[in-house]
Design a protein around this motif. Structure first.
Motif, PDB file in Angstrom:
ATOM      1  N   ASP A   1      45.355  54.928  58.662  1.00 44.14           N
ATOM      2  CA  ASP A   1      46.248  54.250  57.724  1.00 44.14           C
ATOM      3  C   ASP A   1      47.707  54.532  58.066  1.00 44.14           C
ATOM      4  O   ASP A   1      48.573  53.658  57.960  1.00 44.14           O
ATOM      5  N   MET A   2      47.986  55.727  58.522  1.00 43.48           N
ATOM      6  CA  MET A   2      49.336  56.091  58.948  1.00 43.48           C
ATOM      7  C   MET A   2      49.737  55.326  60.215  1.00 43.48           C
ATOM      8  O   MET A   2      50.856  54.823  60.329  1.00 43.48           O
TER       9      MET A   2
ATOM     10  N   TYR B   1      35.235  55.413  62.665  1.00 42.70           N
ATOM     11  CA  TYR B   1      36.320  54.760  61.955  1.00 42.70           C
ATOM     12  C   TYR B   1      35.926  53.411  61.352  1.00 42.70           C
ATOM     13  O   TYR B   1      36.761  52.681  60.873  1.00 42.70           O
TER      14      TYR B   1
ATOM     15  N   GLN C   1      37.202  52.943  57.817  1.00 45.28           N
ATOM     16  CA  GLN C   1      38.645  52.846  57.698  1.00 45.28           C
ATOM     17  C   GLN C   1      39.156  51.496  58.160  1.00 45.28           C
ATOM     18  O   GLN C   1      40.184  51.029  57.707  1.00 45.28           O
TER      19      GLN C   1
ATOM     20  N   MET D   1      48.567  52.418  61.176  1.00 44.67           N
ATOM     21  CA  MET D   1      48.756  51.020  60.818  1.00 44.67           C
ATOM     22  C   MET D   1      50.091  50.785  60.125  1.00 44.67           C
ATOM     23  O   MET D   1      50.758  49.768  60.331  1.00 44.67           O
ATOM     24  N   ASP D   2      50.495  51.719  59.305  1.00 45.15           N
ATOM     25  CA  ASP D   2      51.697  51.554  58.506  1.00 45.15           C
ATOM     26  C   ASP D   2      52.970  51.718  59.323  1.00 45.15           C
ATOM     27  O   ASP D   2      53.973  51.033  59.075  1.00 45.15           O
TER      28      ASP D   2
ATOM     29  N   LYS E   1      45.057  59.789  61.601  1.00 47.94           N
ATOM     30  CA  LYS E   1      44.989  59.039  60.345  1.00 47.94           C
ATOM     31  C   LYS E   1      45.315  57.569  60.611  1.00 47.94           C
ATOM     32  O   LYS E   1      46.465  57.200  60.833  1.00 47.94           O
TER      33      LYS E   1
END
Length: 255
Positions: free
Chosen positions: A209-210, A250, A253, A212-213, A207
């Protein structure tokens, strides 16, 4: 920046297939490092080498400056390297509390005695309950672990790893198999562990987004080799990564 794990020319081959090919990298202490790459890139194989499930064909692994290349999984766990798996690894026929209490007790090197009064273990129960609060499972303490939802089992597994007071958490796709509703809860638990800044976390995850966060640094594997490493922002902008891995699957995303 100090490295808690250092990998030098690490390789492993299965027959004629080289799954990990001469990877050299330093994992910084008390930082969050994520490992990404397409299926078959060597991510889980690398984790198996780091945790001791596999022994490399070539190369060395150093933990806090000590060569652990040939140390067993059990010895590495005692030294402070904890590993979660894509498939949950809990005791289904014990309660949630007992799963964590046994982990706390194991870390304290106290064996269970049938004739000991239950109050003898009260301090372990108290510690286990605090850990269950950290992963938001204190209300499920008396349930059998078998009756937990999949995402709750992953949180229980994290509580057990925390009970062992590991310096490194190797998290292999902790959101694998979860429903969309379950994912935010496990991400919040991992965020909280990171915020404490007392452990090194190494994550395999798909994932983006995970990634990146949470990540301080990202390693990209491709065909068993280390293709790139850098901050999440640097990895997204890396043209080699985009063409070799992130392109296509990707693109949306990363837009």
């Amino acid at each position: 920046m100090a490295a808690i794990l250092e990998i030098t020319d690490l390789s492993i081959a299965f027959g004629g297939h080289t799954a990990v090919n001469r990877i050299s990298v330093r994992i910084p202490e008390k930082k969050f490092t994520s490992i990404i790459g397409p299926n078959g890139a060597g991510k889980t194989t690398l984790f198996n080498l780091l945790s001791g499930q596999l022994t490399p064909t070539e190369g060395q692994i150093f933990y806090k400056g000590q060569d652990i290349t040939k140390q067993s999984t059990t010895k590495r766990a005692r030294m402070g390297i904890g590993r979660s798996f894509q498939i949950t690894n809990v005791f289904p026929n014990l309660t949630v509390l007992e799963n964590v209490r046994l982990a706390v007790q194991s870390q304290a090197k106290v064996r269970y005695q049938m004739i000991a009064h239950f109050k003898h273990y009260k301090k372990f129960v108290d510690q286990a309950m605090l850990l269950l609060e950290r992963v938001y499972l204190d209300s499920k303490a008396e349930l059998l672990a078998a009756n937990l939802a999949h995402g709750e089992k992953r949180k229980l597994e994290l509580a057990m790893l925390l009970a062992l007071k590991t310096d490194i958490l190797l998290l292999d796709e902790p959101t694998a198999g979860m429903s969309l509703d379950e994912v935010p809860a496990i991400i919040e638990v991992i965020k909280n562990i990171k915020a404490e800044e007392d452990r090194t976390i190494v994550l395999i995850e798909h994932k983006m987004d995970m990634i990146m966060d949470l990540s301080d640094e990202v390693l990209v594997l491709f065909h068993g080799e280390l293709l790139a490493k850098g901050t999440p922002e640097e990895i997204i902008e890396n043209e080699t990564v985009q063409s070799a891995y992130l392109g296509g699957m990707y693109d949306e995303q990363l837009a």
